[in-house]
Each structure stands twice: as structure tokens, then as C-alpha cells.
Scaffold this motif. Structure first.
Motif, short mmCIF file in Angstrom:
data_model
loop_
_atom_site.label_atom_id
_atom_site.label_comp_id
_atom_site.label_asym_id
_atom_site.label_seq_id
_atom_site.Cartn_x
_atom_site.Cartn_y
_atom_site.Cartn_z
N THR A 54 0.83 -1.20 0.00
CA THR A 54 0.00 0.00 0.00
C THR A 54 0.87 1.25 0.00
O THR A 54 1.81 1.36 0.78
N PHE A 56 1.20 5.28 0.67
CA PHE A 56 0.60 6.33 1.49
C PHE A 56 1.23 7.67 1.10
O PHE A 56 2.42 7.75 0.80
N THR A 60 -2.03 9.11 4.36
CA THR A 60 -3.31 8.67 3.80
C THR A 60 -3.06 7.71 2.64
O THR A 60 -2.25 8.01 1.75
N PRO A 61 -3.75 6.56 2.61
CA PRO A 61 -3.56 5.62 1.50
C PRO A 61 -3.91 6.26 0.16
O PRO A 61 -4.87 7.02 0.05
N ILE A 62 -3.12 5.97 -0.86
CA ILE A 62 -3.42 6.43 -2.22
C ILE A 62 -4.31 5.37 -2.85
O ILE A 62 -3.87 4.26 -3.14
N ASN A 63 -5.57 5.69 -3.05
CA ASN A 63 -6.56 4.71 -3.49
C ASN A 63 -6.82 4.72 -4.99
O ASN A 63 -7.76 4.09 -5.46
N ARG A 64 -6.00 5.46 -5.73
CA ARG A 64 -6.16 5.51 -7.18
C ARG A 64 -5.09 4.62 -7.82
O ARG A 64 -3.91 4.99 -7.88
N PRO A 65 -5.47 3.42 -8.28
CA PRO A 65 -4.47 2.48 -8.84
C PRO A 65 -3.65 3.07 -9.97
O PRO A 65 -2.46 2.78 -10.08
#
Length: 202
Positions: A54, A56, A60-65
């Protein structure tokens, strides 16, 4: 810590500003030529890659692949750490273990003709062999194995547990330097995993 030139303001890069710089320089074709880029300016990207792969940014996690994939194409391992490389700056990234995780495995052939191809969490494929070796680290306390495969340049992927269990099913024993090893064939190379004598006692 950023290292701006004299008279230059220390401006922290954002995820979007790094992405924009890379898109402009790479023109969207293949991997960007990061080894041709030698920017003098060094900053901190405020990014961390966790052991599970994952990414970050500022905690904050980067949720855009697609963004994670883009960043992975400009990641470089230098002697003093990992950096995102753009034509104008190199931004330091904290990596907890390996920068990538091998999340799937394709097995072709058997024995010395076997080919093990790994798929990473960021979309890279690597077929283990002389140019993409497999190595196994073992925890000195528990003996627990941590297997890795070289994906490109100096960037490795930690092989996830399910893929490692599948690897073990493809293994065989070979003698190397007077010791019999349990290991893996791929791409014409044999990669030792554990001494066969230890395997039999487990």
C-alpha cells in the motif's frame, strides 16, 4: 529533508505535481527514462510504501491504482534510498520492505525447463531467471522465510504467501557447493530456498 538551491524556495511536492511532471516528460510511452534524469534538487515526497504494497501520501492511502502505477514507474533505488525521479527533482520515499508485492504466479513447464512468471501489485511482470533472481531471507529468530524476486533494476517484489505456497509445490532438490538444497528452477537457473536437511525436519 529538501535540498533547494541557493535562493530557491523549498516547496514540498504534492502527489499531483509529481504525477503531472512525469506525464509531461514521459509522454505516456513505456517506462519513463529515469536513469537519464539526474536532477540536483532533492525533496521529501512524504510517501511511504507499506510491507503489503500500500502506498501512502502524508499518512493517507493512495486509493487511485492508476496514480500508484504511475509513481511505480519513476521509482528508483539509489545507494542512499528510494526516490521518485522526475526531470526536475528527486523525492525521497520511505519503503518498509520491498517496493512491490508479487500477488500472482504463472507456472510453465517442469524441472529445469520451468518458468515462473510473477505479476506485481503495480502491474509489472517478471519471469524469474538470471536477470530476475529469486532470493529468500529468513528471520533469525523464527526461521520464517521472506521470498523476493527482482522485478527491474534494483527494485524487488516481496512474494506474497499464497504465491510462495504455490512455489513450494514446484520445488525440487539440487546439490550446491556440497550442500543439498530445496529450491526452485526458472529460466534455466536454480534458486536455493532452504537446506534439504532442514526441510525434512519441519
Amino acid at each position: 529533508m529538501a535540498k533547494p538551491k541557493d535562493g530557491q524556495k523549498d516547496v514540498k511536492p504534492t502527489a499531483e505535481s509529481i504525477a503531472a511532471s512525469v506525464r509531461a516528460a514521459s509522454k505516456g510511452r513505456g517506462l519513463p527514462p529515469i536513469h537519464q534524469w539526474n536532477p540536483e534538487r532533492e525533496t521529501d515526497a512524504n510517501m511511504r510504501i507499506a510491507r503489503d504494497g500500500t502506498w501512502f501520501h502524508e499518512g493517507t492511502p493512495i486509493n487511485r491504482p492508476e496514480l500508484v502505477r504511475l509513481f511505480s514507474t519513476i521509482l528508483r533505488k539509489d545507494d542512499d534510498g528510494y526516490f521518485l525521479i522526475t526531470p526536475v527533482e528527486k523525492a525521497r520515499v520511505e519503503v518498509e520492505d520491498a517496493p512491490f508485492v508479487a500477488v500472482d504466479l504463472d507456472v510453465e513447464g517442469e524441472g529445469e525447463d520451468q518458468r515462473l512468471t510473477f505479476l506485481t501489485n503495480v502491474g509489472d511482470r517478471a519471469t524469474a531467471g538470471p536477470d530476475h533472481p529469486i532470493r529468500v531471507e529468513r528471520d533469525p529468530g523464527t526461521g520464517e522465510p521472506a521470498p523476493y524476486v527482482l522485478v527491474r533494476d534494483k527494485l524487488e517484489a516481496l512474494i506474497d504467501r499464497k504465491s510462495f505456497y504455490r512455489l513450494v509445490e514446484t520445488g525440487s532438490e539440487q546439490e550446491r557447493d556440497g550442500t543439498r538444497w530445496f529450491g526452485l528452477w526458472s529460466g534455466g537457473a536454480f534458486f536455493p530456498v532452504i537446506p534439504a536437511s532442514e526441510l525434512k525436519t519441519r
